[in-house]
Structures are given as structure tokens and as C-alpha cells.
Write an enzyme that holds these catalytic residues in place. Structure first.
Site, mmCIF file in Angstrom:
data_model
loop_
_atom_site.group_PDB
_atom_site.id
_atom_site.type_symbol
_atom_site.label_atom_id
_atom_site.label_comp_id
_atom_site.label_asym_id
_atom_site.label_seq_id
_atom_site.Cartn_x
_atom_site.Cartn_y
_atom_site.Cartn_z
ATOM 1 N N LYS A 1 12.094 -0.669 10.573
ATOM 2 C CA LYS A 1 11.046 0.121 9.930
ATOM 3 C C LYS A 1 11.069 1.562 10.430
ATOM 4 O O LYS A 1 11.046 2.516 9.637
ATOM 5 C CB LYS A 1 9.680 -0.497 10.204
ATOM 6 C CG LYS A 1 8.515 0.322 9.680
ATOM 7 C CD LYS A 1 7.201 -0.260 10.172
ATOM 8 C CE LYS A 1 6.103 0.785 10.094
ATOM 9 N NZ LYS A 1 4.867 0.368 10.763
ATOM 10 N N ASP B 1 5.522 -1.239 5.712
ATOM 11 C CA ASP B 1 4.455 -1.512 6.678
ATOM 12 C C ASP B 1 3.422 -2.406 6.008
ATOM 13 O O ASP B 1 3.646 -2.926 4.912
ATOM 14 C CB ASP B 1 3.835 -0.203 7.187
ATOM 15 C CG ASP B 1 3.084 0.556 6.084
ATOM 16 O OD1 ASP B 1 3.136 0.133 4.901
ATOM 17 O OD2 ASP B 1 2.435 1.557 6.411
#
Length: 214
Positions: free
Chosen positions: A124, A142
Site C-alpha cells: 500500500k 485503504d
């Protein structure tokens, strides 16, 4: 989980996002790519606002890997102790800074694999840096993107990886660069977890969410 929207509906959704916010920006403050990496790594399980408050002074005195190393773990802790998991995060910042100095001449690499090899930097974080700094169409999923993707039908999936693939596969190429920020901002300010603002949502008529609020 909503059903998958068709291409034309997804295109219309992102056309509306683009019209409302042509150049969406990430909310983590940074002064260069190195401080961006640090900020994103610190943001795990923390809010962007909380990270910004902690890093404003830190980045004024340590905006390169070597300057961060000069501060040491305790020096970093002094600046970020208002952030969750600050002790481990401070150790990771020092470790990743050391690696950047030793292996990359103090420069931040622009490959996902190299970024992910840094302590505290997962897929991420790497995708956020690739997208925000190098403008690559990398999609960092997210909690906001996971929620919006599933609620709307833009990118349904049972796992983060599945939603990431769906974002990459389903969103038209000309919207890929900013898709990450449009989805995050929509989730943060409109399609909220507990009380989504469906009544004023610009994609209400296109969204597959069955429990729309009035």
C-alpha cells in the site's frame, strides 16, 4: 457486496469525480519523495491529520535519510510520539533511512519491489508513493477505497488484493492516475463508514449500495 458495475457506468462515475475535483491531492504533507515515504509509512493505523501534526517540525530538520539518521531513534520518537505505534515506526524510519543511504546513495527507488523491501513499507505504501510522486497508475487500497469499491460496485472484492485488481481492471485508463485519490476522498468525506452522506452524493443514482441514507 454490491454487484459489479458496467464499464459505461464506471466511466460516468469518474467523469463526475473529475468534474468535481480535476486535480485531487493526497493530504499527507511532505517536502520531497523521501519525506513522502516516511509520512505514508507513519500513517499506518493513524490519521493523515495526526501524522501531519507530528511531521511538520520533523521534516524541517530531517528531510533526507542522512539527516534522519543523525537524529537517531530517540530523536525521531520525540517528534512522532503522538502517533500510534510510534516506537516501532521510529525504528522502521531509521532502518529504511540506513538502507537508502547504504544501498541507494540516499535516493528513493522508483520500483514497487525496491520500495517494499524497506522496513515499514508495504504494498500500500509503495503504491501511494508510486502514484503521488512518480504519477504511476498504482492503486493503494485503504479502508476507504475498500468500502467505496464494495458499496458502489466500482471495484467489489472480498480482500484488499481483490479490490486492488478490480480497481486496476475496471476503471478506464484515462482515470487511473487520480482514481486512488478520488476514491479515498469520496470515502473520507461522503461515503463514510457509519453515516454515508447519500443524499448529497454526486454518484447516488449510479451507486449499487442498497442501504442508502435519506
Amino acid at each position: 457486496m454490491a454487484r459489479q458495475l458496467d464499464y459505461h457506468t464506471i466511466r460516468e462515475i469518474f467523469a463526475r469525480f473529475q468534474q468535481a475535483e480535476p486535480e485531487p491531492k493526497g493530504e499527507l504533507e511532505h517536502v520531497n519523495v523521501y519525506t513522502l515515504v516516511v509520512a505514508v509509512a507513519l500513517s499506518a493505523q493513524s490519521t493523515d491529520a495526526g501524522v501531519n501534526k507530528a511531521t511538520r517540525e520533523l521534516f524541517q530538520i530531517a528531510d533526507t535519510p542522512q539527516k534522519m539518521l543523525d537524529l537517531g531513534v530517540d530523536g525521531v520518537i520525540d517528534h512522532i510520539k503522538t502517533i500510534g505505534l510510534y516506537r516501532q515506526k521510529a525504528k522502521n524510519v531509521i532502518k529504511l533511512s540506513q538502507i537508502l543511504v547504504d544501498e541507494y546513495d540516499g535516493e528513493v527507488p522508483n520500483s514497487r519491489a525496491a520500495l517494499q523491501s524497506l522496513p515499514g513499507v508495504g504494498r500500500k505504501t509503495a503504491n501511494v508513493v508510486l502514484n503521488m510522486w512518480w504519477e504511476q497508475p498504482a492503486q493503494a487500497v485503504d479502508t476507504h477505497i475498500f468500502r467505496v469499491g464494495n458499496r458502489t460496485g466500482i471495484a467489489p472484492g472480498k480482500t484488499v488484493d481483490a479490490v486492488e485488481r478490480a480497481v486496476e481492471d475496471n476503471i478506464p485508463a484515462d482515470f487511473q492516475r487520480h482514481a486512488h485519490h478520488w476514491l479515498i476522498l469520496h470515502g473520507r468525506y461522503h461515503c463514510k463508514a457509519r453515516k454515508p452522506l447519500c443524499r448529497t452524493c454526486i454518484i447516488r443514482d449510479l451507486c449499487q449500495y442498497e442501504d442508502k441514507t435519506e
